[in-house]
Scaffold this motif. Structure first.
Motif, short mmCIF file in Angstrom:
data_model
loop_
_atom_site.label_atom_id
_atom_site.label_comp_id
_atom_site.label_asym_id
_atom_site.label_seq_id
_atom_site.Cartn_x
_atom_site.Cartn_y
_atom_site.Cartn_z
N TYR A 1 0.83 -1.20 0.00
CA TYR A 1 0.00 0.00 0.00
C TYR A 1 0.87 1.26 0.00
O TYR A 1 2.01 1.23 0.46
CB TYR A 1 -0.88 0.05 1.26
CG TYR A 1 -1.79 -1.14 1.43
CD1 TYR A 1 -3.07 -1.12 0.92
CD2 TYR A 1 -1.36 -2.28 2.10
CE1 TYR A 1 -3.92 -2.21 1.09
CE2 TYR A 1 -2.19 -3.36 2.28
CZ TYR A 1 -3.47 -3.33 1.77
OH TYR A 1 -4.30 -4.39 1.93
N ARG B 1 0.28 5.25 1.31
CA ARG B 1 -0.64 6.12 2.04
C ARG B 1 0.11 7.32 2.62
O ARG B 1 1.30 7.27 2.88
CB ARG B 1 -1.32 5.40 3.20
CG ARG B 1 -2.18 4.21 2.82
CD ARG B 1 -3.51 4.67 2.26
NE ARG B 1 -4.43 3.56 2.09
CZ ARG B 1 -4.53 2.80 1.02
NH1 ARG B 1 -3.73 3.01 0.00
NH2 ARG B 1 -5.42 1.84 0.93
N PRO C 1 -5.59 7.67 2.36
CA PRO C 1 -5.36 7.26 0.98
C PRO C 1 -5.07 8.45 0.08
O PRO C 1 -5.53 9.56 0.31
CB PRO C 1 -6.69 6.61 0.59
CG PRO C 1 -7.69 7.30 1.45
CD PRO C 1 -6.98 7.59 2.74
#
Length: 68
Positions: free
Chosen positions: A22, A24, A39
């Motif tokens: 991910y 972020r 996000p």
């Protein structure tokens, strides 16, 4: 975690699902044990996590919008 500040962009995986990576923005909590992950894409929601549940690969040191 000591090298992170609020607003940094990090690349990480969650320890329980290591196969997904991910990216972020980070909001650091007062205790530095809990962080909020924001996000980049607004279609996803924010998440409050314990830093011990993450594998942090690194943080962005430069962002550019220039395309060649």
């Amino acid at each position: 975690i000591d090298e992170l500040t609020t607003g940094d962009i990090i690349c990480f995986a969650k320890k329980r699902t290591k196969e997904k990576v991910y990216v972020r923005k980070v909001v650091i909590g007062e205790s530095k044990k809990a962080i909020t992950l924001l996000p980049i894409n607004n279609e996803y929601s924010f998440e409050n996590v314990n830093v011990n549940d993450l594998i942090i690969f690194g943080k962005a040191i430069r962002v550019t919008t220039e395309i060649k």
